[in-house]
Design a protein around this motif. Structure first.
Motif, mmCIF file in Angstrom:
data_model
loop_
_atom_site.group_PDB
_atom_site.id
_atom_site.type_symbol
_atom_site.label_atom_id
_atom_site.label_comp_id
_atom_site.label_asym_id
_atom_site.label_seq_id
_atom_site.Cartn_x
_atom_site.Cartn_y
_atom_site.Cartn_z
ATOM 1 N N LYS A 1 43.926 55.224 45.801
ATOM 2 C CA LYS A 1 43.893 54.021 46.638
ATOM 3 C C LYS A 1 42.987 52.954 46.055
ATOM 4 N N ARG A 2 41.936 53.388 45.362
ATOM 5 C CA ARG A 2 41.039 52.388 44.794
ATOM 6 C C ARG A 2 40.598 52.813 43.392
ATOM 7 N N GLU A 3 40.150 51.840 42.613
ATOM 8 C CA GLU A 3 39.776 52.081 41.217
ATOM 9 C C GLU A 3 38.334 51.696 40.945
ATOM 10 N N ALA A 4 37.571 51.480 41.993
ATOM 11 C CA ALA A 4 36.141 51.182 41.854
ATOM 12 C C ALA A 4 35.489 51.528 43.193
ATOM 13 N N PRO A 5 34.163 51.760 43.185
ATOM 14 C CA PRO A 5 33.500 52.039 44.462
ATOM 15 C C PRO A 5 33.646 50.886 45.453
ATOM 16 N N ALA B 1 40.431 39.321 43.525
ATOM 17 C CA ALA B 1 40.619 39.127 42.080
ATOM 18 C C ALA B 1 40.433 40.455 41.356
ATOM 19 N N GLY B 2 41.477 40.908 40.648
ATOM 20 C CA GLY B 2 41.445 42.240 40.032
ATOM 21 C C GLY B 2 41.556 43.286 41.121
ATOM 22 N N CYS B 3 42.600 43.140 41.942
ATOM 23 C CA CYS B 3 42.709 43.905 43.197
ATOM 24 C C CYS B 3 43.056 45.369 42.999
ATOM 25 N N GLY B 4 43.477 45.757 41.762
ATOM 26 C CA GLY B 4 43.863 47.149 41.556
ATOM 27 C C GLY B 4 44.991 47.538 42.498
ATOM 28 N N PRO B 5 44.986 48.791 42.991
ATOM 29 C CA PRO B 5 46.086 49.239 43.854
ATOM 30 C C PRO B 5 46.031 48.700 45.278
ATOM 31 N N MET C 1 45.468 39.524 42.962
ATOM 32 C CA MET C 1 45.879 39.277 41.570
ATOM 33 C C MET C 1 45.383 40.424 40.696
ATOM 34 N N ASP C 2 46.282 40.943 39.858
ATOM 35 C CA ASP C 2 45.883 41.968 38.891
ATOM 36 C C ASP C 2 46.855 41.902 37.720
ATOM 37 N N LEU C 3 46.342 42.184 36.527
ATOM 38 C CA LEU C 3 47.185 42.149 35.323
ATOM 39 C C LEU C 3 48.087 43.374 35.228
ATOM 40 N N HIS C 4 47.720 44.461 35.916
ATOM 41 C CA HIS C 4 48.482 45.710 35.797
ATOM 42 C C HIS C 4 49.643 45.680 36.802
ATOM 43 N N PRO D 1 52.151 47.630 37.747
ATOM 44 C CA PRO D 1 52.438 48.690 38.724
ATOM 45 C C PRO D 1 51.566 48.611 39.975
ATOM 46 N N PHE D 2 50.316 48.139 39.831
ATOM 47 C CA PHE D 2 49.478 47.946 41.023
ATOM 48 C C PHE D 2 50.103 46.897 41.939
ATOM 49 N N ILE D 3 50.577 45.828 41.321
ATOM 50 C CA ILE D 3 51.149 44.724 42.102
ATOM 51 C C ILE D 3 52.445 45.175 42.792
ATOM 52 N N ALA E 1 51.092 39.498 39.657
ATOM 53 C CA ALA E 1 50.727 40.126 38.379
ATOM 54 C C ALA E 1 50.310 39.005 37.442
ATOM 55 N N ALA E 2 49.042 38.648 37.513
ATOM 56 C CA ALA E 2 48.587 37.454 36.807
ATOM 57 C C ALA E 2 47.087 37.539 36.564
ATOM 58 N N ASP E 3 46.621 36.638 35.699
ATOM 59 C CA ASP E 3 45.215 36.605 35.300
ATOM 60 C C ASP E 3 44.348 36.062 36.439
ATOM 61 N N MET E 4 43.367 36.858 36.842
ATOM 62 C CA MET E 4 42.480 36.440 37.933
ATOM 63 C C MET E 4 41.607 35.249 37.538
ATOM 64 N N LEU E 5 41.587 34.906 36.250
ATOM 65 C CA LEU E 5 40.810 33.744 35.816
ATOM 66 C C LEU E 5 41.565 32.441 36.064
ATOM 67 N N SER F 1 35.916 40.317 44.724
ATOM 68 C CA SER F 1 36.295 41.053 43.518
ATOM 69 C C SER F 1 35.428 42.303 43.393
ATOM 70 N N ALA F 2 36.055 43.470 43.450
ATOM 71 C CA ALA F 2 35.328 44.750 43.362
ATOM 72 C C ALA F 2 35.496 45.336 41.965
ATOM 73 N N GLY F 3 34.415 45.373 41.232
ATOM 74 C CA GLY F 3 34.393 46.074 39.947
ATOM 75 C C GLY F 3 35.333 45.527 38.896
ATOM 76 N N ALA F 4 35.696 44.248 38.972
ATOM 77 C CA ALA F 4 36.640 43.695 37.986
ATOM 78 C C ALA F 4 36.011 42.619 37.101
ATOM 79 N N ALA F 5 34.941 41.964 37.559
ATOM 80 C CA ALA F 5 34.365 40.851 36.786
ATOM 81 C C ALA F 5 33.874 41.326 35.414
ATOM 82 N N TYR F 6 33.421 42.584 35.348
ATOM 83 C CA TYR F 6 32.855 43.080 34.082
ATOM 84 C C TYR F 6 33.861 43.019 32.943
ATOM 85 N N SER F 7 35.147 43.150 33.294
ATOM 86 C CA SER F 7 36.156 43.247 32.234
ATOM 87 C C SER F 7 36.326 41.931 31.476
ATOM 88 N N VAL F 8 35.967 40.820 32.099
ATOM 89 C CA VAL F 8 36.039 39.529 31.395
ATOM 90 C C VAL F 8 34.640 38.967 31.151
#
Ligand code: SAM
Length: 240
Positions: free
Chosen positions: A15-19, A43-47, A66-69, A71-73, A87-91, A102-109
């Motif tokens: 259900k989730r990909e970050a705490p 932003a970077g909503c995951g599943p 918004m999420d780049l992956h 299948p999540f969308i 399915a798009a860039d959160m930036l 945004s939960a646990g997604a900012a680090y990736s950019v």
């Protein structure tokens, strides 16, 4: 980083990909004074776990994920048809928002890159609320240092984090560490899935899958043994 197919088999269905949890999300919404009929971006909503929580906490809100992956969308579109899932860039946020969550997604950019992009997409009274993993200990264990050097080489401490937020033109209106319940909401289902997949992987000698299961279990074990060294910090901020 290219992730092996086994990673996606392990993580599909979670259900989730970050705490994260409803209590800390509700805290952020109230602190940001997010109105009942707000337009909110995850932003970077995951599943989509937080989109479901947002639907409960702000039933009148207009929600965008918004999420780049892709299948999540697809999953969010199937499970939460009231959400606009892209399915798009959160930036490149789609329009203006009262809250960008945004939960646990900012680090990736990179936190500064994310905040700069999100600042331009806030309505006049808008706010951002995002979580990022930070060092809590001034002398973290070598085990934790080795793990995070691979996963998040730019991970900083709390003063470094606050300096980044201020350098991007934001003022912190409140911040806190996520508690154990937020970590368990991510790790408990992940650990259960590891236990489900392991017997088949071992019976078939699936070395790639076994390596992915071991890596993910090691991450969970690290949190249990050295979780005091680091944590997810939830920051609520407004343009300064
Ligand atoms: C650690 S996961 C967290 C997902 C979700 N927030 C949650 O708590 O379950 C980070 C997510 O950010 C997404 N992501 C990373 N960079 C992105 C970008 N530039 N635009 C959109 N999504 C992005 C990844 O695809 C991934 O789903």
């Amino acid at each position: 980083m290219d992730l092996p197919a086994s990673f996606f088999i392990l993580h599909s269905g979670l259900k989730r990909e970050a705490p994260g949890d409803a209590e800390s999300l509700g805290w952020a919404l109230d602190l940001a004074r997010t109105p009942a009929r707000a337009r909110i971006l995850d932003a970077g909503c995951g599943p989509g776990a937080d989109l479901a929580l947002l639907s409960d906490l702000r039933p009148g809100a207009d929600l965008v994920g918004m999420d780049l992956h892709a299948p999540f969308i697809d999953r969010i579109r199937a499970e939460q048809p009231h959400v606009t899932a892209l399915a798009a860039d959160m930036l490149v946020p789609d329009g203006q928002f009262d809250l960008i969550w945004s939960a646990g997604a900012a680090y990736s950019v990179g936190v500064e890159v994310a905040l700069a992009a999100w600042r331009a997409a806030l309505k006049p009274q808008g706010a951002v609320a995002f979580s990022d993993c930070l060092w809590r200990s001034a002398r973290p264990s070598t085990t934790a240092q080795a793990f995070w050097a691979r996963e998040y080489p730019g991970m900083c401490d709390l003063p470094g984090h606050l300096a980044k937020v201020e350098a991007t033109g934001f003022r912190v209106i409140g911040a806190r560490w996520l508690g154990d319940a937020a970590w368990q909401a991510y790790y408990d289902p992940l650990e259960a899935r590891i236990a489900t997949l392991r017997p088949k992987a071992e019976a078939e000698g699936d070395a790639e899958m076994i390596a992915v299961l071991d890596d993910n279990q090691a991450e969970i074990d690290l949190w249990r043994s050295h979780g005091a060294d680091y944590g997810y910090y939830l920051t609520v901020a407004v343009p300064a």
